[in-house]
Scaffold this active site. Sequence first.
Site: not given
Length: 555
Positions: A1, A291, A351-353
């Site tokens: 993120m 991540h 998050d943030e894939v």
Amino acid sequence: MELLAVVLWVSAALAASSSAHQPQGPPEAEELLWGPEAARPPSAASSSVSLWPLPRSLRVSAARLQLAPKRFQIVHGPGSSAGPSCSLLQDAFRRYYGYIFGYSKWQNGDETKPLLETELSSLQIIITSEDSECDKIPSIASDESYQLQVSGPTAVLKADKVWGALRGLETFSQLVNEDDYGSLFVNESDITDFPRFAYRGILIDSSRHFLPLKTILMTLDAMAFNKFNVLHWHIVDDPSFPYQSITFPELSRQGAYSYNHVYTPADIRLVIEYARLRGIRIIPEFDSPGHTQSWGKGQKDILTPCYNGAHSSGSYGPVNPILNTTYDFMAKLFKEIGSVFPDDYIHLGGDEVDFSCWRSNPDIQEFMKKQGIWFTYAKLESHYVEKILEMVSSLNKKSIVWQEVFDHGAKLQSDTIVEVWIGTLYKEELRRVTKAGHSAILAAPWYLDLISYGQDWKKYYSVEPLDFLGWQSQKELVLGGEACLWGEYVDATNLTPRLWPRASAVGERLWSSKNVTDIEDAYNRLNEHRCRMLRRGIAAQPLFTGYCRHEAGDP
Ligand SMILES: *[C@@H]1O[C@H](CO)[C@@H](O)[C@H](O)[C@H]1NC(C)=O
Ligand SMILES: *[C@@H]1O[C@H](CO)[C@@H](O)[C@H](O)[C@H]1NC(C)=O
Ligand SMILES: *[C@@H]1O[C@H](CO)[C@@H](O)[C@H](O)[C@H]1NC(C)=O
């Protein structure tokens, strides 16, 4: 993120005036406003109460009681359901005795002399509920309320459970003041206190930089001084995998920065118990499917191979969501995590894939085709996350996820908590999440890794978490919030001063009444509170110009 947040931050900063980026320039107008306050000697305020966070209800009288270090005792009161066998309280009694008397000039002085004023000879702790919860771990439902009556010769601290007693001990220790001659006083007072929000968290990140055990334990101490009750431990991420798994030892053997930069099962047990003794929950985050670069080093085939045209490029993307082996691995790993970390909740990230690697991979393309033309990459992500959510639910654990999991339409468990972190539109997101009936945690306005010139604690302090459009029933779904300190530029050298006292602002917002918003009063109390943290060995950075009576490093 972090990436998106940084982009939003930079654009917001560019949109605003650039003066904040000129450390040489004149201080902002609001800084000047605080000048005279900050320059005032703290001793001038030493007879006033500098409680942080401010209790829900507080009556302080002008009657003063003196404390004599050699005679004063913290003891179990009559009728308490907890006694000397409650090591959590015994430990807290020792600790708070040290905080109260540790820096008194007269701690080794002549105690046989009578005191000049009425003496407070003891603080009695009475746990009123039959089950004190002394040997339990704290949870989202823990009762942290307490009542504190200070009058001579005995102060009484009453709480239903040990958790309230811990909060009340902190408050009592903050009531004690030292005069210019080193004598300790406390005003007669009457306090009734309980938190506004049940979830009051700090996020630390031990993947971008390894955080030594000592740093984590010190953070737990400082959290207790500020009545925080959750340490969200973002333990692994792309750069390193310091969690030493019992089932999959290769993960940290290959994925940690070095064999020294790992948390062994014994380390983790120590952190959990140290936190429990302070009424703090440890919630680990094992973020996936994004991540996860460090996971790939010790676990073959867990990540998606990326392609360059017809050939694999040699690099890897998010967790491979189309292999059965992925889910076999995850089931074993989360079973272990669920037993190593006793909290009811596990943070699953989400998050943030980045979809570009999935898009490049022919096997994934093939899988997508079979699902039909409406199957998007966001759906593929949801397909993965839903399986992990079910897995965790079957372990009798509940999940927390970052907001994208909700935004992309994954079917959540009814008790899944959504953590709202993205930028400036967080009020709208809180409305959406709670409208869908999910509990929420607010992190977006409290990204403490984003630093700037000036007193940014005021910005954190001014946030009102329930200031979004929605019914009362929606507001009740906001469980609390979290101050996040991501670790790109943070390790053991600067974690403590970067976190404190900036996070203290969030601590009061989440504990105290909604109408506690007077920033000038907050400045005065926080200034004293920061000096108190220094005395207790927490290298909290200054708010502004001024000094503390006991500076850091004083004997
Ligand atoms: C505490 O007592 C002292 C001495 O009587 C008094 O000057 C001070 O105002 C009191 N503090 C508060 C917050 O009432
Ligand atoms: C993966 O698991 C599914 C469901 O259990 C099964 O139908 C399928 O054959 C498995 N695929 C492989 C490649 O083993
Ligand atoms: C906040 O509200 C409570 C209850 O309505 C009241 O007793 C208290 O004095 C108020 N505090 C402030 C700082 O306005």
